[in-house]
Motif scaffolding. Structure first.
Motif, PDB file in Angstrom:
ATOM      1  N   MET A  61       0.818  -1.214   0.000  1.00  0.00           N
ATOM      2  CA  MET A  61       0.000   0.000   0.000  1.00  0.00           C
ATOM      3  C   MET A  61       0.857   1.271   0.000  1.00  0.00           C
ATOM      4  O   MET A  61       0.398   2.340   0.391  1.00  0.00           O
ATOM      5  CB  MET A  61      -0.999   0.005   1.152  1.00  0.00           C
ATOM      6  CG  MET A  61      -2.050  -1.079   0.999  1.00  0.00           C
ATOM      7  SD  MET A  61      -3.254  -1.100   2.316  1.00  0.00           S
ATOM      8  CE  MET A  61      -2.454  -2.143   3.507  1.00  0.00           C
ATOM      9  N   GLU A  62       2.099   1.163  -0.459  1.00  0.00           N
ATOM     10  CA  GLU A  62       2.992   2.315  -0.546  1.00  0.00           C
ATOM     11  C   GLU A  62       2.748   3.069  -1.849  1.00  0.00           C
ATOM     12  O   GLU A  62       2.521   2.467  -2.897  1.00  0.00           O
ATOM     13  CB  GLU A  62       4.454   1.864  -0.517  1.00  0.00           C
ATOM     14  CG  GLU A  62       4.879   1.253   0.801  1.00  0.00           C
ATOM     15  CD  GLU A  62       6.266   0.660   0.715  1.00  0.00           C
ATOM     16  OE1 GLU A  62       7.146   1.179   1.425  1.00  0.00           O
ATOM     17  OE2 GLU A  62       6.457  -0.297  -0.058  1.00  0.00           O
ATOM     18  N   VAL A  63       2.830   4.384  -1.757  1.00  0.00           N
ATOM     19  CA  VAL A  63       2.672   5.238  -2.923  1.00  0.00           C
ATOM     20  C   VAL A  63       3.798   6.270  -2.921  1.00  0.00           C
ATOM     21  O   VAL A  63       4.211   6.747  -1.863  1.00  0.00           O
ATOM     22  CB  VAL A  63       1.273   5.910  -2.946  1.00  0.00           C
ATOM     23  CG1 VAL A  63       1.057   6.799  -1.761  1.00  0.00           C
ATOM     24  CG2 VAL A  63       1.032   6.652  -4.225  1.00  0.00           C
ATOM     25  N   ALA A  64       4.316   6.556  -4.103  1.00  0.00           N
ATOM     26  CA  ALA A  64       5.365   7.570  -4.253  1.00  0.00           C
ATOM     27  C   ALA A  64       5.035   8.412  -5.477  1.00  0.00           C
ATOM     28  O   ALA A  64       4.565   7.897  -6.495  1.00  0.00           O
ATOM     29  CB  ALA A  64       6.733   6.914  -4.406  1.00  0.00           C
ATOM     30  N   TYR A  66       6.185  13.064  -2.883  1.00  0.00           N
ATOM     31  CA  TYR A  66       5.318  12.561  -1.825  1.00  0.00           C
ATOM     32  C   TYR A  66       5.602  11.078  -1.680  1.00  0.00           C
ATOM     33  O   TYR A  66       5.653  10.344  -2.675  1.00  0.00           O
ATOM     34  CB  TYR A  66       3.833  12.778  -2.145  1.00  0.00           C
ATOM     35  CG  TYR A  66       2.938  12.114  -1.121  1.00  0.00           C
ATOM     36  CD1 TYR A  66       2.829  12.638   0.160  1.00  0.00           C
ATOM     37  CD2 TYR A  66       2.247  10.948  -1.405  1.00  0.00           C
ATOM     38  CE1 TYR A  66       2.048  12.014   1.121  1.00  0.00           C
ATOM     39  CE2 TYR A  66       1.458  10.331  -0.456  1.00  0.00           C
ATOM     40  CZ  TYR A  66       1.369  10.861   0.811  1.00  0.00           C
ATOM     41  OH  TYR A  66       0.602  10.244   1.763  1.00  0.00           O
ATOM     42  N   LYS A  67       5.788  10.638  -0.455  1.00  0.00           N
ATOM     43  CA  LYS A  67       5.946   9.212  -0.151  1.00  0.00           C
ATOM     44  C   LYS A  67       5.036   8.897   1.015  1.00  0.00           C
ATOM     45  O   LYS A  67       5.062   9.590   2.035  1.00  0.00           O
ATOM     46  CB  LYS A  67       7.392   8.891   0.214  1.00  0.00           C
ATOM     47  CG  LYS A  67       8.349   9.046  -0.940  1.00  0.00           C
ATOM     48  CD  LYS A  67       9.767   8.750  -0.527  1.00  0.00           C
ATOM     49  CE  LYS A  67      10.696   9.032  -1.705  1.00  0.00           C
ATOM     50  NZ  LYS A  67      12.100   8.911  -1.334  1.00  0.00           N
ATOM     51  N   GLY A  68       4.208   7.861   0.836  1.00  0.00           N
ATOM     52  CA  GLY A  68       3.291   7.523   1.908  1.00  0.00           C
ATOM     53  C   GLY A  68       2.622   6.185   1.708  1.00  0.00           C
ATOM     54  O   GLY A  68       3.053   5.372   0.882  1.00  0.00           O
ATOM     55  N   LYS A  69       1.566   5.970   2.469  1.00  0.00           N
ATOM     56  CA  LYS A  69       0.782   4.731   2.409  1.00  0.00           C
ATOM     57  C   LYS A  69      -0.693   5.075   2.283  1.00  0.00           C
ATOM     58  O   LYS A  69      -1.132   6.141   2.718  1.00  0.00           O
ATOM     59  CB  LYS A  69       0.988   3.901   3.677  1.00  0.00           C
ATOM     60  CG  LYS A  69       2.336   3.234   3.748  1.00  0.00           C
ATOM     61  CD  LYS A  69       2.294   2.117   4.757  1.00  0.00           C
ATOM     62  CE  LYS A  69       3.548   1.289   4.592  1.00  0.00           C
ATOM     63  NZ  LYS A  69       3.317  -0.113   4.770  1.00  0.00           N
TER      64      LYS A  69
END
Length: 166
Positions: free
Chosen positions: A59-62, A96-99
């Motif tokens: 579920m990681e998004v970059a 942006y780096k997140g979940k």
């Protein structure tokens, strides 16, 4: 001191490209509108060159957007954006780096609109800040479109806005 609110509208269309279920795009759309009244498009800009990756299992998004790819209707606005405010020669990208929180991979199997949140960190103008925001994902025909609004305060990222412009 008056606060300037910068809104970035993110629309990413991605196709499922690997068996490991990774969504990727190199032509994501990022919409920038610095107006307090978001209906006013006078000073807005668009980049069609964002790169984004979403790893379903983790579920990681970059997201990465080259700041010089924002194009305004007015060349002078674009010049001020790059040279006077965001100093894009020194800080060429925003990231942006997140979940994704509340996402379930079964959402990708059926066409529809799904809502969840994203939590992570935004880096802009050399400054990193936490971010949490609502995400809408629309799935249609094997493609997923992610929509998220990032409200960014210039002072939080050490972006100086002259009093005359505020």
């Amino acid at each position: 001191m008056k606060k300037i609110l910068l809104s970035v509208f993110i629309l990413l269309a991605a196709s499922l490209i690997t068996n490991a279920q990774t969504y990727k795009t190199r032509d994501g759309n990022i919409y920038f509108n610095p107006n307090k009244n978001q209906g006013n498009k006078e000073y807005s800009a668009l980049s069609k060159e964002a790169t984004a990756i979403f790893k379903v299992e983790t579920m990681e998004v970059a997201l990465l957007v080259p700041m010089k790819t924002f194009h305004f209707n007015n060349a002078l606005l674009e010049e001020h954006f790059n040279e006077n405010y965001l100093h894009t020669n020194k800080f060429p990208n925003a990231t942006y780096k997140g979940k994704l929180i509340g996402f379930d991979k079964s959402m990708l199997a059926k066409d529809g609109e799904y809502k969840f949140t994203s939590e992570g960190k935004v880096e802009l103008h050399g400054v990193t800040q936490p971010f949490k925001g609502a995400v809408t994902m629309t799935v249609k025909g094997g493609n997923a479109i992610f929509n998220c609004v990032f409200n960014v305060k210039a002072e939080d990222y050490k972006i100086d806005i002259p009093a005359l412009v505020k």
